[in-house]
Design a protein around this motif. Structure first.
Motif, PDB file in Angstrom:
ATOM      1  N   GLN A 176      28.742  47.186 -36.811  1.00  7.02           N
ATOM      2  CA  GLN A 176      28.545  46.449 -35.571  1.00  7.02           C
ATOM      3  C   GLN A 176      29.839  46.417 -34.769  1.00  7.02           C
ATOM      4  OE1 GLN A 176      25.445  45.288 -34.597  1.00  7.02           O
ATOM      5  NE2 GLN A 176      24.901  46.476 -36.418  1.00  7.02           N
ATOM      6  N   HIS A 201      26.237  48.734 -31.742  1.00  9.08           N
ATOM      7  CA  HIS A 201      26.775  49.196 -33.011  1.00  9.08           C
ATOM      8  C   HIS A 201      27.313  50.619 -32.891  1.00  9.08           C
ATOM      9  CE1 HIS A 201      22.665  50.867 -33.013  1.00  9.08           C
ATOM     10  NE2 HIS A 201      23.181  51.841 -33.739  1.00  9.08           N
ATOM     11  N   HIS A 234      24.366  50.364 -27.221  1.00 12.47           N
ATOM     12  CA  HIS A 234      24.119  48.937 -26.986  1.00 12.47           C
ATOM     13  C   HIS A 234      23.013  48.780 -25.951  1.00 12.47           C
ATOM     14  CE1 HIS A 234      26.003  48.833 -22.994  1.00 12.47           C
ATOM     15  NE2 HIS A 234      26.970  49.571 -23.489  1.00 12.47           N
TER      16      HIS A 234
END
Length: 259
Positions: free
Chosen positions: A152, A166, A186
């Motif tokens: 992440q 991530h 994202h």
């Protein structure tokens, strides 16, 4: 295992900014793949913790940026996670200092024990900050070229990318080749974004000749990367890319692991 890696890096954004096509660029960059525990085997132009035309200093890697502990830090990180890699060879894939200057967008610690077992990706931004992502399989089996390792995103790198989503890491450490792929994705307000970045090049013998060739071919060394990063930022701003304010960096200096 000491190598010179004349590589190319490629970056491309997922999705186009407000004006113009999706942004992409490619440039050449020289890395070294070295074992700091065997720095006595390095050619004379590359020095470890001492003055020289090319340098790798412990303070530049491992831990707080500018105040790192090199290999000692890597052993501390592995021990804190209960990993038994006392007999492992630990390699550093990085750009060395050239004439005293250094900026590494990302370096990689590679933990080798009957294959590649753990990677620590050391990420630096242009605001003097660093964060590291540790990548490995849950069972610590060898990392193969086709494997994807997820972490992440928790660290601000670019003002044109949010701290969300991530990373998907892939590592290819072949006998004659090094390849790294980082795919960042994202979803901000329903808009999918991110970027893909790659680093790839052959593994050649680390020699004074290779280092001098690097200096003649790219005399600015890693300063060139700094200039290109700011130039790309100007292009993105002109294209109307969304701007994200810098948040506070994470308290922990290392995150990641199996998702």
């Amino acid at each position: 295992m000491q190598n010179f890696v004349p590589a190319h890096t490629f970056h491309k954004r997922h999705g186009a900014p407000r004006r113009g096509p999706a942004n992409a660029f490619r440039y050449s960059v020289d890395y070294v793949l070295v074992d700091l525990a065997k720095s006595h085997e390095w050619p004379s132009l590359l020095r470890h913790n001492s003055m020289g035309l090319f340098q790798i200093r412990d303070r530049d890697h491992g831990g707080v940026r500018g105040n790192g502990d090199g290999l000692d830090w890597v052993h501390m990180v592995l021990a804190a996670r209960g990993f038994d890699f006392d007999d492992a060879q630990i390699l550093l894939l990085t750009q060395p200092r050239m004439a005293g200057y250094l900026f590494n967008p990302v370096s990689f610690w590679l933990v080798m024990q009957e294959g590649l077992r753990v990677v620590i990706a050391e990420v630096n931004n242009t605001m003097g900050e660093r964060h590291s992502y540790i990548c490995h399989h849950t069972d610590l089996r060898a990392i193969e070229a086709g494997d994807t390792l997820v972490a992440q995103k928790v660290f601000h790198v670019s003002p044109f990318q949010d701290v969300a989503g991530h990373y998907e890491f892939r590592f290819d450490l072949a006998e004659g080749h090094v390849g790294v792929r980082i795919d960042f994705r994202h979803d901000v307000d329903g808009v999918v974004g991110g970027l893909v970045a790659t680093l790839a090049g052959p593994r050649e013998a680390l020699s004074n000749r290779a280092l001098l060739h690097s200096m003649l071919r790219r005399p600015l060394g890693s300063l060139r990367a700094t200039v290109l990063i700011h130039w790309q930022a100007i292009i993105l701003a002109l294209k109307g890319a969304r701007f994200f304010r810098r948040p506070e960096p994470p308290e922990d200096e290392v995150t990641g692991g199996p998702a």
